[in-house]
Design a protein around this motif. Sequence first.
Motif, mmCIF file in Angstrom:
data_model
loop_
_atom_site.group_PDB
_atom_site.id
_atom_site.type_symbol
_atom_site.label_atom_id
_atom_site.label_comp_id
_atom_site.label_asym_id
_atom_site.label_seq_id
_atom_site.Cartn_x
_atom_site.Cartn_y
_atom_site.Cartn_z
ATOM 1 N N THR A 6 79.327 25.992 67.872
ATOM 2 C CA THR A 6 79.157 24.569 67.605
ATOM 3 C C THR A 6 79.604 23.717 68.775
ATOM 4 O OG1 THR A 6 79.551 25.024 65.280
ATOM 5 C CG2 THR A 6 79.697 22.729 65.967
ATOM 6 N N PHE A 7 80.631 24.177 69.529
ATOM 7 C CA PHE A 7 81.148 23.374 70.622
ATOM 8 C C PHE A 7 80.695 23.938 71.963
ATOM 9 C CE2 PHE A 7 84.172 26.731 69.837
ATOM 10 C CZ PHE A 7 84.597 27.127 71.074
ATOM 11 N N GLN A 60 91.820 19.302 60.913
ATOM 12 C CA GLN A 60 91.008 19.231 62.130
ATOM 13 C C GLN A 60 90.640 17.798 62.488
ATOM 14 O OE1 GLN A 60 87.102 21.018 61.734
ATOM 15 N NE2 GLN A 60 87.114 20.772 59.511
ATOM 16 N N ASP A 61 90.356 16.967 61.492
ATOM 17 C CA ASP A 61 89.981 15.585 61.797
ATOM 18 C C ASP A 61 91.152 14.817 62.413
ATOM 19 O OD1 ASP A 61 87.459 16.046 60.862
ATOM 20 O OD2 ASP A 61 87.892 15.320 58.828
ATOM 21 N N GLU A 89 82.722 10.554 69.945
ATOM 22 C CA GLU A 89 82.598 11.123 68.600
ATOM 23 C C GLU A 89 82.035 12.530 68.658
ATOM 24 O OE1 GLU A 89 83.780 9.985 65.844
ATOM 25 O OE2 GLU A 89 84.578 8.273 66.959
ATOM 26 N N ALA A 90 81.059 12.745 69.551
ATOM 27 C CA ALA A 90 80.512 14.094 69.694
ATOM 28 C C ALA A 90 81.565 15.049 70.249
ATOM 29 C CB ALA A 90 79.288 14.061 70.618
ATOM 30 N N LYS A 92 84.751 14.756 69.732
ATOM 31 C CA LYS A 92 85.679 15.039 68.627
ATOM 32 C C LYS A 92 85.119 16.137 67.721
ATOM 33 C CE LYS A 92 87.978 10.523 68.303
ATOM 34 N NZ LYS A 92 88.258 9.365 67.429
ATOM 35 N N GLN A 93 83.813 16.081 67.480
ATOM 36 C CA GLN A 93 83.199 17.127 66.666
ATOM 37 C C GLN A 93 83.337 18.482 67.337
ATOM 38 O OE1 GLN A 93 82.058 17.158 63.640
ATOM 39 N NE2 GLN A 93 81.447 19.313 63.787
ATOM 40 N N THR A 94 83.133 18.501 68.659
ATOM 41 C CA THR A 94 83.320 19.743 69.410
ATOM 42 C C THR A 94 84.766 20.216 69.307
ATOM 43 O OG1 THR A 94 81.587 19.114 70.964
ATOM 44 C CG2 THR A 94 83.153 20.780 71.702
ATOM 45 N N ARG A 96 86.892 19.637 66.891
ATOM 46 C CA ARG A 96 87.161 20.162 65.542
ATOM 47 C C ARG A 96 86.646 21.585 65.418
ATOM 48 N NH1 ARG A 96 86.255 14.592 64.092
ATOM 49 N NH2 ARG A 96 83.993 14.880 64.018
ATOM 50 N N ALA A 97 85.462 21.830 65.962
ATOM 51 C CA ALA A 97 84.906 23.187 65.912
ATOM 52 C C ALA A 97 85.773 24.152 66.712
ATOM 53 C CB ALA A 97 83.477 23.173 66.444
#
Length: 545
Positions: A6-7, A60-61, A89-90, A92-94, A96-97
């Motif tokens: 994902t990341f 994770q968030d 934001e992208a 941050k998503q990386t 979290r993964a």
Amino acid sequence: MNPTETFGTGALNDAFDTAELVERIGLTEDELAWRKHFIGFDESDERRLADLEPVVRDNQDAIADDFYENLLGYEGTRNVIERSPKGVEALKQTQRAYLVSLSTGDYDQQFFANRARIGKLHELLDMPLKHYIGQYGVYYDLLLERLNERIQRQVIEEIETWAAERDDDGGALGGFAGALGFRGDDSDADGLEASFEETVRDAIDDGMHDVLSLLRIINLDVQIATETYVDSAAQDLEESIARRRRLAREVETDVQAPIEELHDAGEEIAARAEAISTHTDRQADEATDAAAELGELSAAIEEVASVTDTVSEESTRTERLAADGASAATDAIDDLEKIDEAAGTVSRSVDELAARTDEIETVLERLEDVADRTSVLAKNAKIEATRTGSDNAQTMSVIAEEVDSFAEQTRRDLERVEGALEGVREAAADTVDATDATVERIDDGTTQIRATMESFDEIHEAAQTTAARMDDVAAATDQQAHNVQSAAATVESIAETAGDVSGAAQSVAAASQEQTASLESVSETVARLTTVETGTDAPVYERLE
């Protein structure tokens, strides 16, 4: 989707081949096994990390938010984030993964290859290694804070479990109090109960092993990421070495032409130097002639100097005689003036002496009369004082004594006056002597005037001699002028030769400039050549190890 996929899937992944990267840094199965064994990472760590997945996933968030809040607070890391093709934001998503992947991976070659890819992406974004490694310190703060809470909950849960199993000694509360050492009986037991202490220690130890497992996987992650930075530096170094080797070959070719130019310029300089030598020889001969002319000039100058010395001596003698004459005339005039002054002084002194003598005689007569009267008065006063016998008698006696004393003082003063008169008589005698001296000075003045006339005669003769010598000086000066003209002609010839030498020197200078330009070209080329590194042909990555 697998969290590990994902990341790190942004546009920058097309800039390199992950398989080549893994092969280049030597990330084989055996290498990974050695690294795991070296730091003690085994299957128990994998199990513990799997158990931590709920903790990581639930936080994770918050961790991702706190992580990027810290990074955005620094200009250096903020600049790196702004260079990324992904937004915050992208990213941050990386993040979290990535956090979830720490506890859900297979920890095989593919897992660490993905870690190498992530490290390479950060390097492509020009993130300094100190920032990349430093951000793990942020992980420690964020992750260990959650693990600390988890460990505390585990310890509390174990204590509650232990307490539930102890339903004796007044129930669970009494058993718990006893375990803490608060017993109501006379038991000699002191401190924690052994089973309670063991329960607490085991719970804390289990939690610390969870922390250690997390630190081990992060350590492996840091190792792989660091390898990507080292690999990038090694590639840059190998490319630099290759460029410098190519440059060395180019320099070898480029330097050939300047060397040939230097050779030609050297031959030209040699020819010009020979021409300069010829001009110099001719100049030396003419300089010899000039030296001879200057020798004659020197002899003439010596003759002039000799005549000049004689003239100088005669002039000095003339000046001395003139000075003597002037001095004698001055002395004569001074003597005549003194004679006149002396005559006037004698006349005045005689007149004053007569007048003073008359005055003094009159004063002396009066003083003698006063002294006699005063003496008589003093005697009468004494007699009167004796006769009366009253108080006034004493006063009269005192007055009589004072008067008598005054009379005596007056007589002494008269004696001094008589001495003064004697001095006047002596002054009169001195006046007579001064008159005699004046007569003598008149005679001396007459003699000095005669001597002055004789000095003036000698001055006339000396002036005639000076004139004759000056004719000799003029002749010597003419000869000197002729020699100077000859020397001037020689100097002009030397100047012409010097012009020829100057022209040749300019030619040499031009050739020298050409040579200098060639030398500068060689120097620059050599400077480039000296930067080339030579040595072993082994890959730089291996040499760094």
